[in-house]
Motif scaffolding. Sequence first.
Motif, PDB file in Angstrom:
ATOM      1  N   VAL A 144       5.397  29.518 -18.924  1.00  0.00           N
ATOM      2  CA  VAL A 144       4.830  30.799 -18.593  1.00  0.00           C
ATOM      3  C   VAL A 144       4.494  31.999 -18.614  1.00  0.00           C
ATOM      4  N   CYS A 145       4.221  31.786 -17.069  1.00  0.00           N
ATOM      5  CA  CYS A 145       4.399  33.176 -16.063  1.00  0.00           C
ATOM      6  C   CYS A 145       5.328  33.588 -15.955  1.00  0.00           C
ATOM      7  N   LYS A 146       6.636  33.122 -16.019  1.00  0.00           N
ATOM      8  CA  LYS A 146       7.716  33.750 -16.964  1.00  0.00           C
ATOM      9  C   LYS A 146       7.927  34.435 -17.559  1.00  0.00           C
ATOM     10  N   VAL A 147       7.790  33.420 -18.618  1.00  0.00           N
ATOM     11  CA  VAL A 147       7.683  34.266 -19.919  1.00  0.00           C
ATOM     12  C   VAL A 147       6.863  35.847 -19.849  1.00  0.00           C
ATOM     13  N   LEU A 148       6.181  35.695 -19.799  1.00  0.00           N
ATOM     14  CA  LEU A 148       5.154  36.741 -19.704  1.00  0.00           C
ATOM     15  C   LEU A 148       5.189  37.610 -18.153  1.00  0.00           C
ATOM     16  N   GLY A 149       5.983  37.403 -17.382  1.00  0.00           N
ATOM     17  CA  GLY A 149       6.489  38.144 -15.984  1.00  0.00           C
ATOM     18  C   GLY A 149       5.613  39.079 -14.980  1.00  0.00           C
ATOM     19  N   LEU A 150       4.834  36.636 -14.771  1.00  0.00           N
ATOM     20  CA  LEU A 150       3.663  36.836 -13.918  1.00  0.00           C
ATOM     21  C   LEU A 150       4.016  36.267 -12.525  1.00  0.00           C
ATOM     22  N   ARG A 151       3.650  37.031 -11.589  1.00  0.00           N
ATOM     23  CA  ARG A 151       4.164  35.624 -10.459  1.00  0.00           C
ATOM     24  C   ARG A 151       3.340  34.620 -10.613  1.00  0.00           C
ATOM     25  N   CYS A 152       3.378  33.661  -9.961  1.00  0.00           N
ATOM     26  CA  CYS A 152       3.165  32.428 -10.123  1.00  0.00           C
ATOM     27  C   CYS A 152       3.640  31.421  -8.433  1.00  0.00           C
ATOM     28  N   ILE A 153       2.294  30.868  -8.385  1.00  0.00           N
ATOM     29  CA  ILE A 153       2.067  30.149  -6.939  1.00  0.00           C
ATOM     30  C   ILE A 153       1.206  28.907  -7.368  1.00  0.00           C
ATOM     31  N   ILE A 154       2.621  27.951  -7.258  1.00  0.00           N
ATOM     32  CA  ILE A 154       1.978  26.525  -7.027  1.00  0.00           C
ATOM     33  C   ILE A 154       1.718  26.089  -6.301  1.00  0.00           C
ATOM     34  N   VAL A 155       0.184  24.776  -6.046  1.00  0.00           N
ATOM     35  CA  VAL A 155       0.055  24.595  -4.813  1.00  0.00           C
ATOM     36  C   VAL A 155       0.480  22.530  -5.039  1.00  0.00           C
ATOM     37  N   VAL A 156       1.386  22.167  -4.661  1.00  0.00           N
ATOM     38  CA  VAL A 156       1.844  20.960  -4.441  1.00  0.00           C
ATOM     39  C   VAL A 156       0.949  19.699  -3.682  1.00  0.00           C
ATOM     40  N   PRO A 157       1.146  18.809  -4.144  1.00  0.00           N
ATOM     41  CA  PRO A 157       1.266  17.629  -2.918  1.00  0.00           C
ATOM     42  C   PRO A 157       2.371  16.760  -2.613  1.00  0.00           C
TER      43      PRO A 157
ATOM     44  N   LEU B 119       6.676  27.692  -3.852  1.00  0.00           N
ATOM     45  CA  LEU B 119       5.519  26.959  -3.488  1.00  0.00           C
ATOM     46  C   LEU B 119       4.604  26.582  -2.294  1.00  0.00           C
ATOM     47  N   VAL B 120       3.489  26.061  -2.292  1.00  0.00           N
ATOM     48  CA  VAL B 120       2.760  25.701  -0.813  1.00  0.00           C
ATOM     49  C   VAL B 120       2.407  23.851  -1.169  1.00  0.00           C
ATOM     50  N   GLU B 121       2.808  23.663  -0.090  1.00  0.00           N
ATOM     51  CA  GLU B 121       2.831  21.535  -0.371  1.00  0.00           C
ATOM     52  C   GLU B 121       1.972  21.355   0.927  1.00  0.00           C
ATOM     53  N   THR B 122       1.132  20.747   0.391  1.00  0.00           N
ATOM     54  CA  THR B 122      -0.142  19.785   1.318  1.00  0.00           C
ATOM     55  C   THR B 122      -0.216  18.675   0.743  1.00  0.00           C
ATOM     56  N   PRO B 123      -0.437  17.773   1.957  1.00  0.00           N
ATOM     57  CA  PRO B 123      -0.938  16.691   2.531  1.00  0.00           C
ATOM     58  C   PRO B 123      -1.636  15.570   1.444  1.00  0.00           C
ATOM     59  N   ASN B 124      -1.213  14.490   1.030  1.00  0.00           N
ATOM     60  CA  ASN B 124      -1.660  13.556  -0.543  1.00  0.00           C
ATOM     61  C   ASN B 124      -3.304  13.383   0.759  1.00  0.00           C
ATOM     62  N   VAL B 125      -4.451  13.976   0.185  1.00  0.00           N
ATOM     63  CA  VAL B 125      -5.641  13.747   0.652  1.00  0.00           C
ATOM     64  C   VAL B 125      -6.715  13.590   0.214  1.00  0.00           C
ATOM     65  N   PRO B 126      -8.297  12.959   0.594  1.00  0.00           N
ATOM     66  CA  PRO B 126      -8.615  12.834  -0.861  1.00  0.00           C
ATOM     67  C   PRO B 126      -9.340  14.907  -1.284  1.00  0.00           C
TER      68      PRO B 126
END
Length: 326
Positions: A104-117, A135-142
């Motif tokens: 959706v951000c690509k279609v709208l021309g918006l910057r997108c940051i996704i934080v993933v386990p 992408l920002v990767e994080t450990p799989n933590v509670p």
Amino acid sequence: MYSINEVTTVGDELVSSRGTLYERLRELSNIIGNTPVIELRKLVDPSKMARVYVKLEYLNPTGSHKDRIALYMIKDAVERGLIKENTPVIEASSGNTGISIAWVCKVLGLRCIIVVPENTAESKKALLRALGAELVETPNVPQDHPQNCRNVARKLAEELGGVFLDQYSNVANMRAHYETTGPELWKQLGGRVDAFVMGVGTGGTIIGVGKYLRERKGDVLLVAIVPKGSPVVGGRLGEHIEGLAESLVPPLFNNNRHIIDRVIEVSQEVAIDTIRKVIREEGILAGPSTGANIYVALEIAKELGPGKIVATVAADSVWRYPELIK
């Protein structure tokens, strides 16, 4: 860590900018949703069981039901003046919501940051990058750990002046399914739904669809599914079924839990074994969370018996999980 340009557009230019976003959002709304349903015929004996129908949400544009909530959450933020053309859009996601938001951000021309386990499927991370997401990767933590992906996303939004969509508590998530998925399913099944079964990732689908169905059929059975050991059922860290709540209790689900009749745990092994069987027997090319959905849907179908109808959702495509195809 990140830089962001200051928003300098004002007056008529800003109105024009928002107008362009609204126009593009309307275009997207015309191609998301209205997915078909299919009846399970080989795995169900209608002389002994309820009939089971699966809504094929992997036929949405990016291949999952999360296209619906990405559109709704971003549209809601635009309408509230939280997103302008230079505003970073930030989300915590194990993949599907991130992919939908990135698209959706690509279609709208918006910057997108996704934080993933860090245990997110490599194929999903590759697709996120292809769509231009950072992408920002994080450990799989509670959920109470500062490095939990949701906590990291919230902090990034504060640092960058961005918008954290927060699918886990955003009511636009639930509203997407109340206003689209629920009405579609009700119409497709002719108003005959005796049970709705759905895995809990954020809780948006089971709550949104569930509320819509309950308003029209007061005795509809609403069954939520979580990974074995999930915090939703009192555990600390559940087994990994991608897209389901293994490390947190989603506020959106928790705040509306009173409408849910049952919460059932499913192991990773059962989810994967079931979806392989579904692919082989029914030709439904869905991912592991759908395996959990269909496993429980079949159990409920046995319980309810002939003459009843159980509905569930094929949330995403097996092509996101090539390792499952053996």
